[in-house]
Scaffold this motif. Structure first.
Motif, mmCIF file in Angstrom:
data_model
loop_
_atom_site.group_PDB
_atom_site.id
_atom_site.type_symbol
_atom_site.label_atom_id
_atom_site.label_comp_id
_atom_site.label_asym_id
_atom_site.label_seq_id
_atom_site.Cartn_x
_atom_site.Cartn_y
_atom_site.Cartn_z
ATOM 1 N N THR A 208 0.834 -1.205 0.000
ATOM 2 C CA THR A 208 0.000 0.000 0.000
ATOM 3 C C THR A 208 0.866 1.250 0.000
ATOM 4 N N ASN A 209 1.931 1.239 0.785
ATOM 5 C CA ASN A 209 2.842 2.378 0.835
ATOM 6 C C ASN A 209 3.520 2.619 -0.510
ATOM 7 N N PHE A 210 3.716 1.548 -1.281
ATOM 8 C CA PHE A 210 4.320 1.678 -2.613
ATOM 9 C C PHE A 210 3.300 2.120 -3.662
ATOM 10 N N GLY A 211 2.026 2.199 -3.274
ATOM 11 C CA GLY A 211 0.993 2.556 -4.233
ATOM 12 C C GLY A 211 0.554 1.393 -5.099
ATOM 13 N N ILE A 212 0.822 0.178 -4.641
ATOM 14 C CA ILE A 212 0.442 -1.018 -5.398
ATOM 15 C C ILE A 212 -0.928 -1.488 -4.924
ATOM 16 N N GLN A 213 -1.850 -1.614 -5.858
ATOM 17 C CA GLN A 213 -3.193 -2.067 -5.528
ATOM 18 C C GLN A 213 -3.176 -3.575 -5.336
ATOM 19 N N ALA A 214 -3.408 -3.987 -4.122
ATOM 20 C CA ALA A 214 -3.401 -5.422 -3.817
ATOM 21 C C ALA A 214 -4.332 -5.667 -2.644
ATOM 22 N N GLU A 215 -5.390 -6.411 -2.875
ATOM 23 C CA GLU A 215 -6.326 -6.743 -1.813
ATOM 24 C C GLU A 215 -5.802 -7.941 -1.018
ATOM 25 N N PRO A 216 -5.832 -7.852 0.318
ATOM 26 C CA PRO A 216 -5.365 -8.988 1.130
ATOM 27 C C PRO A 216 -6.103 -10.281 0.848
ATOM 28 N N ARG B 33 7.272 -7.313 -11.682
ATOM 29 C CA ARG B 33 5.876 -6.939 -11.476
ATOM 30 C C ARG B 33 5.349 -7.617 -10.214
ATOM 31 N N ILE B 34 4.517 -6.866 -9.495
ATOM 32 C CA ILE B 34 3.799 -7.420 -8.354
ATOM 33 C C ILE B 34 2.316 -7.253 -8.638
ATOM 34 N N ASN B 35 1.604 -8.364 -8.702
ATOM 35 C CA ASN B 35 0.183 -8.367 -9.084
ATOM 36 C C ASN B 35 -0.050 -7.564 -10.351
ATOM 37 N N GLY B 36 0.854 -7.735 -11.312
ATOM 38 C CA GLY B 36 0.719 -7.126 -12.625
ATOM 39 C C GLY B 36 1.216 -5.707 -12.728
#
Length: 575
Positions: free
Chosen positions: A81-89, A108-111
């Protein structure tokens, strides 16, 4: 936990897709079969350095993908979240790394594209890899303080931040004082030049944006005659000669006469003509006002040109723009003040430094006292873990002390050496046999003892750092017999709280596997391929027999392997 790992064109691996489970995973196979490449793939996934040499010969790129299934409370989600990466737990976490044959890398992390730093910080929460030579870091005394602080990060964090803030301020004051004391004769010789520059810039009374405003005014004054003539003619065309407005007004009048005959079509046209008339009238009045305000002022134009010449001259000497010139003025004003009042500044800095040193000493002592308390706790916990690793009579200690240094800071009446980590010198100590004094690990510990001490520490830290995947790459090197059995039991117990992977050549360790992967190398049409096989029970027995007996697998070794596997399962059920 790590649920899936896909590897394409990495070293001798063309394509491998592995699904993992929870618990203790063991990877075995002949030397050179490619076991370490699996670890290399995980290293790349968590931000390790890659190179074109890792790409399989003849391929354009190597691709590694890993999928993790993590609880919503895991700290990695906050990091993303701090990196601005959208990722739902609630989603899986998918990490992809590509390395081209030209040496370029993308991640890539989650695309979503990430840089290597972001990938590394994310990976620190996911996988902890311990190589076969990592236990040698226990011989580096400088690293011991970091291990102690990691053990009690929550308790020590506030005190450490307070100390480091004071340390940074102290070092800055020391630097400022040293630079002031070393003010040279050359600086004194610059005093007259600085004073001249201050006078020149101060007298100029420069204002930000002044040059742009003067250039605009100059443009108007220099073209005043042309502006006046053109605006006058434009006004005359619109109003004075009754051309524009008169003609438009007559058109409006004619339309008013006939608008009732066809209001649907002529009405809008009349409104447009009326609007045009009013706009032309307004434009004419504004042109007249603008013309009347045009200034013919040759003396003002001369002043502006002289002022712009001055600014241009100052710009060549002091900065590209007025902001830079003002900044330079402020800088040399401080320089002159420092030179002229050097002794006073030195006294002030010395007073500040003495006050900060006192604060630094207090903060250092507070930090040291916490470390001493924590050191006893860490030593006790390591001893408990060592008892399970066939080192039940070993005493372990964490020594926290200071080194006297006349150039250090004063703590409790003594000058001691200090660094950004504090005043403490931390060293791990042990006494393998009863009645012997504690001595440094580097002086007495064997390779097998170091391996077990490292495993004991990793077991303790696994309960603290919440990392879901632990990888041990031949950390059992140098042990055998009962010690090997103890290491196997410890890794199995550790896997109850996190996912554990181990590359091993020891059958004692392999027998405790919840999941056993056999890595083998094949040659097909003069190309080398690495295969990964998830062994069923019969395959486990055969592999254990190979590890026990070497090339020749006999009925005796198969029977022994079966017994070893049964004993391990019985032992695991009681862990």
């Amino acid at each position: 936990m790590l649920t899936e790992l896909s590897i394409r064109n990495l070293a001798v691996i063309e394509h491998v897709h592995i699904r993992f489970k929870s618990g203790f995973h063991v990877l075995t196979g002949e030397t050179g079969a490619g076991k370490s490449i699996i670890i290399d793939a995980l290293t790349l996934i968590v931000g390790g350095r890659g190179s074109s040499e890792l790409v399989r010969y003849g391929a354009d790129k190597a691709v590694i993908e890993a999928m993790f299934d993590l609880p919503s409370t895991h700290p990695v989600w906050h990091t993303l979240t701090n990196f601005g990466i959208q990722a739902e737990p609630s989603e899986h976490l998918v990490i992809r790394r590509e390395i081209t044959a030209a040496g370029k890398s993308s991640s890539r992390i989650n695309g979503q594209l990430v840089n290597l730093t972001m990938m590394r910080e994310t990976g620190e929460w996911l996988v902890n890899i311990h190589g076969q030579h990592e236990h040698q870091s226990l011989l580096d005394v400088e690293e011991h303080i970091h291990s102690l602080d990691l053990f009690a990060d929550a308790e020590i964090n506030a005190a450490k931040k307070t100390y480091q803030a004071s340390y940074d301020q102290y070092m800055k004051l020391q630097k400022d004082l040293r630079e002031l004391q070393e003010t040279s004769k050359q600086a004194l010789q610059m005093l007259d030049l600085y004073r001249f520059q201050i006078e020149e810039l101060t007298t100029a009374e420069l204002k930000v944006g002044e040059d742009e405003a003067l250039l605009e005014e100059k443009r108007k004054l220099a073209n005043a005659e042309k502006l006046y003539q053109s605006t006058s003619e434009a006004y005359d065309f619109l109003y004075a000669t009754n051309r524009g407005l008169d003609a438009t007004g007559k058109a409006v009048s004619r339309l008013q006469d006939i608008v009732q005959l066809d209001p649907s079509k002529l009405g809008p046209l009349m409104e447009q003509a009326q609007s045009a008339f009013y706009q032309l009238e307004d434009a004419a009045y504004q042109l007249r006002d603008y013309r009347d305000e045009i200034e013919f002022n040759p003396s003002r134009l001369d002043f502006i040109e002289q002022r712009l010449d001055l600014i241009s001259s100052l710009r060549r000497k002091y900065g590209e723009n007025i902001q830079e010139m003002q900044a330079y003025l402020a800088k040399i004003t401080r320089e002159v003040d420092t030179i002229e009042n050097k002794d006073e500044h030195i006294r002030n800095l010395e007073a500040k430094l003495a006050k900060e040193e006192k604060q630094l000493g207090i903060a250092a002592l507070d930090l040291s006292n916490i470390r001493k308390e924590i050191a006893q706790q860490l030593a006790s916990q390591i001893e408990i873990e060592l008892r399970d690793l066939q080192m039940e009579r070993t005493q372990f200690g964490v020594q926290v002390g200071q080194i006297l240094d006349e150039r250090g800071i004063e703590v409790d009446g003594n000058k001691v050496r200090f660094s950004r980590q504090g005043i403490d010198q931390v060293e791990f100590m042990m006494a393998p046999n009863p009645g012997e004094p504690l001595r440094g690990l580097s002086k007495i510990a064997s390779g097998g003892e170091l391996s077990r001490i490292m495993l004991a520490m990793k077991t303790i830290f696994a309960r603290i750092d919440q990392i879901p995947v632990l990888v041990f790459d031949e950390v059992d090197t140098g042990v055998s017999g009962r010690a090997a059995q103890a290491i196997a039991e410890k890794m199995s117990a550790l896997s109850r709280g996190c996912q554990v992977f181990s590359i091993t050549h020891l059958p004692q360790v392999a027998s405790f596997a919840d999941v056993h992967f056999y890595i083998r190398k094949e040659v097909d049409q003069e190309r080398t391929f690495t295969r990964v096989q998830d062994l069923p029970e019969t395959g486990q027995i055969e592999e254990l027999a190979r590890m026990l007996g070497g090339v020749e697998v006999t009925e005796t070794t198969l029977h022994h392997a079966g017994e070893m596997l049964a004993m391990a399962r019985n032992k695991k059920s009681r862990i």
